[in-house]
Design an enzyme around this catalytic site. Structure first.
Site, PDB file in Angstrom:
ATOM      1  NE  ARG A  95      -1.515  -1.468   3.636  1.00 60.39           N
ATOM      2  CZ  ARG A  95      -1.665  -1.279   4.940  1.00 60.39           C
ATOM      3  NH1 ARG A  95      -2.787  -0.787   5.415  1.00 60.39           N
ATOM      4  NH2 ARG A  95      -0.688  -1.581   5.763  1.00 60.39           N
ATOM      5  CD  GLN A 104       5.274  29.351  13.373  1.00 59.31           C
ATOM      6  OE1 GLN A 104       5.094  30.195  14.235  1.00 59.31           O
ATOM      7  NE2 GLN A 104       5.935  29.613  12.271  1.00 59.31           N
ATOM      8  CG  ASN A 120       5.947  27.164   9.593  1.00 60.95           C
ATOM      9  OD1 ASN A 120       4.813  27.503   9.892  1.00 60.95           O
ATOM     10  ND2 ASN A 120       7.012  27.690  10.162  1.00 60.95           N
ATOM     11  NE  ARG A 142      11.895  27.758  -0.003  1.00 60.28           N
ATOM     12  CZ  ARG A 142      10.833  28.557  -0.106  1.00 60.28           C
ATOM     13  NH1 ARG A 142      10.637  29.505   0.795  1.00 60.28           N
ATOM     14  NH2 ARG A 142       9.988  28.414  -1.089  1.00 60.28           N
ATOM     15  CG  HIS A 190      16.001  31.875   7.304  1.00 59.82           C
ATOM     16  ND1 HIS A 190      15.186  31.145   6.479  1.00 59.82           N
ATOM     17  CD2 HIS A 190      16.441  32.915   6.559  1.00 59.82           C
ATOM     18  CE1 HIS A 190      15.122  31.722   5.290  1.00 59.82           C
ATOM     19  NE2 HIS A 190      15.881  32.801   5.313  1.00 59.82           N
ATOM     20  CE  LYS A 241      14.284  27.226  11.914  1.00 61.51           C
ATOM     21  NZ  LYS A 241      14.847  27.808  10.696  1.00 61.51           N
ATOM     22  CG  HIS A 293      17.420  25.156   8.757  1.00 62.96           C
ATOM     23  ND1 HIS A 293      16.260  25.421   8.085  1.00 62.96           N
ATOM     24  CD2 HIS A 293      17.810  23.918   8.374  1.00 62.96           C
ATOM     25  CE1 HIS A 293      15.947  24.378   7.323  1.00 62.96           C
ATOM     26  NE2 HIS A 293      16.867  23.460   7.487  1.00 62.96           N
ATOM     27  CE1 TYR A 306      12.260  25.050   7.186  1.00 62.79           C
ATOM     28  CE2 TYR A 306      10.353  24.498   5.844  1.00 62.79           C
ATOM     29  CZ  TYR A 306      11.630  24.998   5.953  1.00 62.79           C
ATOM     30  OH  TYR A 306      12.283  25.452   4.845  1.00 62.79           O
ATOM     31  CG  ASP A 326      17.009  34.066   2.421  1.00 62.37           C
ATOM     32  OD1 ASP A 326      16.658  34.637   3.477  1.00 62.37           O
ATOM     33  OD2 ASP A 326      16.569  32.965   2.065  1.00 62.37           O
TER      34      ASP A 326
END
Length: 183
Positions: free
Chosen positions: A23, A46, A48, A59, A62, A72, A119, A132, A168
């Site tokens: 499956r 949080q 995301n 990216r 940060h 994180k 990160h 995240y 950035d």
């Protein structure tokens, strides 16, 4: 779940168990009981999801300053990335060192990045999606960033960098005034 120490103190790879049959697949992203041995006070505030369309895009890098410093947990849901963490903790024996790992939709690995680390990641395929989990909500007033191409970090991105956000691209380069993040 298995926890693997990286060369940077407190930066961990988290190996999940994939259960697979005709499956498809199943894996836990988080188990409070299993993480308690590593971080008994770990609480996610949080969650995301990001989507990056083009291979080569970067990216990051940060982070957040206290009192909004955050840990994180990163999992790749689609595609493949090169995920990077930089130790910014003042007084750390690995201060300003970076470590990178490949994460992919087929990998059982996640990256647990503690407070005081920057990160970022590079998309190694088109159409990358990440999950995240954050211990603290995003705070504009505590937000920090570093340049992905800072020569003093010399991050070895595996592909030529094709896209970086305006924000950035204008993150500061490190200099003698950066003393680190005091947790």
């Amino acid at each position: 779940m298995k926890f693997h120490q990286t060369p940077l103190a407190d930066l961990m790879l988290v190996e999940t168990t994939l259960i697979q049959d005709e499956r498809g697949q199943f894996a836990r992203a988080f188990c409070e009981t299993e993480f308690a041995a590593l971080r008994p006070d770990l609480h996610w505030t949080q969650i995301n999801i990001s989507r990056t369309y083009r291979q080569g895009s970067v990216r990051g890098m940060h982070f957040q300053y206290p009192p909004a410093a955050e840990a994180k947990l990163i999992r790749c849901l689609r595609g493949k990335i090169f995920d990077v963490a930089v130790d910014l903790r003042a007084g750390s024996p690995t201060f300003l060192q970076w470590h990178g790992v490949e994460l992919s939709e087929d990998s059982p690995m996640q990256f647990l990045i503690p407070e005081g680390f920057a990160h970022g990641f590079q998309a190694l395929t088109d159409d990358v999606q990440l999950l995240y989990m954050h211990t603290t909500a995003w705070s504009r007033e505590h937000e920090g960033g570093l340049r992905h191409d800072d020569p003093s970090l010399a991050i070895a991105w595996p592909l030529p960098v094709t896209q970086v956000s305006e924000k950035d691209r204008h993150a500061p380069l490190l200099d003698e005034t950066f003393v680190g993040v005091h947790l």
